[in-house]
Scaffold this motif. Structure first.
Motif, PDB file in Angstrom:
ATOM      1  N   ALA A   1      26.954  34.015   6.657  1.00  0.00           N
ATOM      2  CA  ALA A   1      26.442  33.897   5.285  1.00  0.00           C
ATOM      3  C   ALA A   1      24.980  34.333   5.237  1.00  0.00           C
ATOM      4  O   ALA A   1      24.485  34.811   4.213  1.00  0.00           O
ATOM      5  CB  ALA A   1      26.573  32.463   4.818  1.00  0.00           C
ATOM      6  N   SER A   2      24.277  34.167   6.357  1.00  0.00           N
ATOM      7  CA  SER A   2      22.870  34.584   6.416  1.00  0.00           C
ATOM      8  C   SER A   2      22.775  36.097   6.254  1.00  0.00           C
ATOM      9  O   SER A   2      21.883  36.610   5.570  1.00  0.00           O
ATOM     10  CB  SER A   2      22.249  34.157   7.747  1.00  0.00           C
ATOM     11  N   GLU A   3      23.705  36.817   6.894  1.00  0.00           N
ATOM     12  CA  GLU A   3      23.727  38.272   6.718  1.00  0.00           C
ATOM     13  C   GLU A   3      24.083  38.630   5.289  1.00  0.00           C
ATOM     14  O   GLU A   3      23.533  39.568   4.716  1.00  0.00           O
ATOM     15  CB  GLU A   3      24.810  38.878   7.619  1.00  0.00           C
TER      16      GLU A   3
ATOM     17  N   HIS B   1      34.764  31.271   8.482  1.00  0.00           N
ATOM     18  CA  HIS B   1      34.583  30.606   9.777  1.00  0.00           C
ATOM     19  C   HIS B   1      34.110  29.154   9.649  1.00  0.00           C
ATOM     20  O   HIS B   1      33.772  28.529  10.642  1.00  0.00           O
ATOM     21  CB  HIS B   1      33.673  31.423  10.709  1.00  0.00           C
ATOM     22  N   LYS B   2      34.070  28.629   8.431  1.00  0.00           N
ATOM     23  CA  LYS B   2      33.702  27.213   8.329  1.00  0.00           C
ATOM     24  C   LYS B   2      34.926  26.328   8.121  1.00  0.00           C
ATOM     25  O   LYS B   2      35.178  25.429   8.872  1.00  0.00           O
ATOM     26  CB  LYS B   2      32.703  27.007   7.196  1.00  0.00           C
ATOM     27  N   TRP B   3      35.699  26.625   7.053  1.00  0.00           N
ATOM     28  CA  TRP B   3      36.718  25.666   6.662  1.00  0.00           C
ATOM     29  C   TRP B   3      38.041  26.375   6.427  1.00  0.00           C
ATOM     30  O   TRP B   3      38.905  25.881   5.749  1.00  0.00           O
ATOM     31  CB  TRP B   3      36.262  25.025   5.348  1.00  0.00           C
TER      32      TRP B   3
ATOM     33  N   VAL C   1      25.905  33.874  -5.540  1.00  0.00           N
ATOM     34  CA  VAL C   1      26.443  32.525  -5.352  1.00  0.00           C
ATOM     35  C   VAL C   1      26.796  32.331  -3.881  1.00  0.00           C
ATOM     36  O   VAL C   1      27.626  33.045  -3.320  1.00  0.00           O
ATOM     37  CB  VAL C   1      27.681  32.288  -6.241  1.00  0.00           C
ATOM     38  N   ASP C   2      26.136  31.340  -3.275  1.00  0.00           N
ATOM     39  CA  ASP C   2      26.388  31.004  -1.877  1.00  0.00           C
ATOM     40  C   ASP C   2      27.367  29.824  -1.832  1.00  0.00           C
ATOM     41  O   ASP C   2      26.999  28.685  -2.122  1.00  0.00           O
ATOM     42  CB  ASP C   2      25.048  30.632  -1.217  1.00  0.00           C
ATOM     43  N   ALA C   3      28.614  30.140  -1.483  1.00  0.00           N
ATOM     44  CA  ALA C   3      29.617  29.083  -1.329  1.00  0.00           C
ATOM     45  C   ALA C   3      30.079  29.074   0.125  1.00  0.00           C
ATOM     46  O   ALA C   3      31.251  28.846   0.432  1.00  0.00           O
ATOM     47  CB  ALA C   3      30.783  29.314  -2.278  1.00  0.00           C
TER      48      ALA C   3
ATOM     49  N   TYR D   1      27.981  18.484  11.893  1.00  0.00           N
ATOM     50  CA  TYR D   1      27.949  19.731  11.101  1.00  0.00           C
ATOM     51  C   TYR D   1      29.261  20.011  10.388  1.00  0.00           C
ATOM     52  O   TYR D   1      29.633  19.312   9.468  1.00  0.00           O
ATOM     53  CB  TYR D   1      27.531  20.914  11.986  1.00  0.00           C
ATOM     54  N   TYR D   2      29.986  21.043  10.850  1.00  0.00           N
ATOM     55  CA  TYR D   2      31.201  21.479  10.156  1.00  0.00           C
ATOM     56  C   TYR D   2      32.414  21.241  11.037  1.00  0.00           C
ATOM     57  O   TYR D   2      32.306  21.148  12.248  1.00  0.00           O
ATOM     58  CB  TYR D   2      31.085  22.975   9.815  1.00  0.00           C
ATOM     59  N   PRO D   3      33.595  21.206  10.390  1.00  0.00           N
ATOM     60  CA  PRO D   3      34.798  20.956  11.194  1.00  0.00           C
ATOM     61  C   PRO D   3      35.109  22.107  12.142  1.00  0.00           C
ATOM     62  O   PRO D   3      34.663  23.237  11.918  1.00  0.00           O
ATOM     63  CB  PRO D   3      35.902  20.839  10.141  1.00  0.00           C
TER      64      PRO D   3
END
Ligand code: PLP
Length: 306
Positions: free
Chosen positions: A91-93, A242-244, A210-212, A24-26
Motif C-alpha cells: 500500500a506504501s507503493e 496480503h492483509k486479510w 482512498v486507502d483501504a 498487527y494483522y492476521p
C-alpha cells in the motif's frame, strides 16, 4: 539444510502464520495463496511490458477487474473504460504511485516551478506511508497537512476542518492537490467520510485517494460494503490482498479511474524495450508495470485472443 534452518533462521523469525500470533494483522496466507506462489515461483515471469509475457498482464487485468466487481467498485475503475487495476507490492507503493501521478498532473497545469506550493491533506490517523511518499515525491514537509481527528468524529477526518484548512492555504497562495482518506485506519479502524471529503477534493481540483489497505478486504462482504460508500468520487482506491485476503506477501491492489495519469507520470522509453506493438500506442513504448496491455487491447481489440 533443514537442521540449519531450524537452528539459525527460525529462532529469528516472527511467525505471522502461527495460529497463536495475534499482533498487527492476521496471518494472511492460505492453500490457494501458497499454490499461487508456487506457480509464480516456478514460471518466474519477467513481465516488464505486455509483449514480454502477455499472459502476465492479461491475468493481472482479469483478476483486478474481477476483484473490483467483488468490491462493487464503480465501473470507472474497470479496465474496459479509461481506468483499471494494477498490482503493487505494498500500500506504501500504491500511495507513492498515485501521489506522483497527481503531482505530475497538477504541475503540468500550474508549471513545474510550483512544486514547493503543493499541499497534501489527510487525518493524523493516516498510515505513515503517506508521509514517506510525500518525502519521496519532494512535497515540502510543512505542506503535508495531517489534520487532527478526535474521538468526537470517531477518529475520522472532519470535512469542515478540511474545508477550512484548504481555504486558509488558498488564501496564502498554496496549491491543494492531494487528499488521502482511509477506510479502516491502522490504529483504530476509523473510517473517513468518503463522499463529503471527495466532494471537497473535487471542488478544489484535487486528486482523491482512498486507502483501504487494511479493511478493504472486509468490504467484499455485503454487510460491510457500506464502509466504502462514496468511493465513486475517488480517483484511486487501494486494498491489501496480503492483509486479510488470504494472499501471500506482497500483493496490494490499486485501481485508478484514469490510467493515463499513471502512464504519463511513470513511463520510460528505453531502446531495448521498444517493439512494434507498443510503438503504435501514441508514442508510449514502454509503460510502467504492464499497462501497455490495456492500451493495446483497447486500441486493437485483440485481447479476446489471449
Ligand atoms: N494503510 C493502512 C490503513 C494500513 O493499515 C497499512 C499497513 O499497516 C498501510 C497503509 C501500509 O501497508 P503496506 O505495509 O502494504 O505498505
Amino acid at each position: 539444510m533443514t537442521k540449519y534452518i531450524q537452528a539459525k533462521i527460525l529462532p529469528g523469525v516472527t511467525h505471522w502464520q502461527s495460529p497463536n500470533y495475534f499482533a498487527y494483522y492476521p496471518s494472511n496466507s492460505s492453500v490457494a495463496g501458497f499454490v499461487g506462489e508456487m506457480l509464480s515461483a516456478g514460471l518466474n515471469i519477467v513481465g516488464f511490458s505486455w509483449i514480454a509475457s502477455p499472459a502476465a498482464t492479461e491475468l493481472e487485468m482479469i483478476v483486478l477487474d474481477w476483484l473490483a466487481k467483488m468490491l462493487k467498485l464503480p465501473e470507472d475503475f474497470l479496465s474496459a473504460g479509461r481506468g483499471g487495476g494494477v498490482i503493487q507490492g505494498t500500500a506504501s507503493e500504491a500511495v507513492l504511485v498515485v501521489l506522483l501521478a497527481a503531482r505530475d498532473k497538477v504541475l503540468r497545469r500550474v508549471g513545474k516551478d510550483a512544486l514547493e506550493k503543493l499541499v497534501v491533506y489527510a487525518s493524523d490517523q493516516t498510515h505513515s506511508s503517506l508521509q514517506k511518499a510525500c518525502q519521496m515525491a519532494g512535497i515540502h514537509p510543512e505542506n503535508c497537512r495531517l489534520l487532527k481527528a478526535t474521538s468526537s468524529t470517531n477518529y475520522a477526518l472532519s470535512p469542515e476542518f478540511l474545508s477550512e484548512t484548504i481555504s486558509q492555504d488558498l488564501t496564502i497562495g498554496l496549491i491543494p492537490f492531494f487528499l488521502c482518506a482511509t477506510v479502516g485506519t491502522t490504529s483504530s479502524t476509523a473510517v473517513d467520510p468518503l463522499l463529503s471529503l471527495g466532494k471537497i477534493a473535487k471542488s478544489n481540483g484535487m486528486w482523491f485517494h482512498v486507502d483501504a489497505a487494511y479493511a478493504g478486504s472486509a468490504c467484499v462482504c455485503p454487510e460491510f460494503r457500506h464502509y466504502m460508500d462514496g468511493v465513486e468520487v475517488a480517483d484511486s482506491f487501494n486494498m491489501n490482498a496480503h492483509k486479510w485476503f488470504l494472499t501471500n506477501f506482497d500483493c496490494s491492489a490499486l485501481w485508478v479511474k484514469d490510467r493515463s495519469a499513471l502512464v504519463q507520470a511513470l513511463s520510460t522509453n528505453p531502446e531495448y524495450l521498444k517493439n512494434k506493438i507498443t510503438e503504435t500506442m501514441d508514442g508510449i513504448t514502454t509503460v510502467w508495470l504492464g499497462k501497455p496491455a490495456m492500451l493495446y487491447k483497447k486500441s486493437y481489440q485483440v485481447g479476446q485472443t489471449f
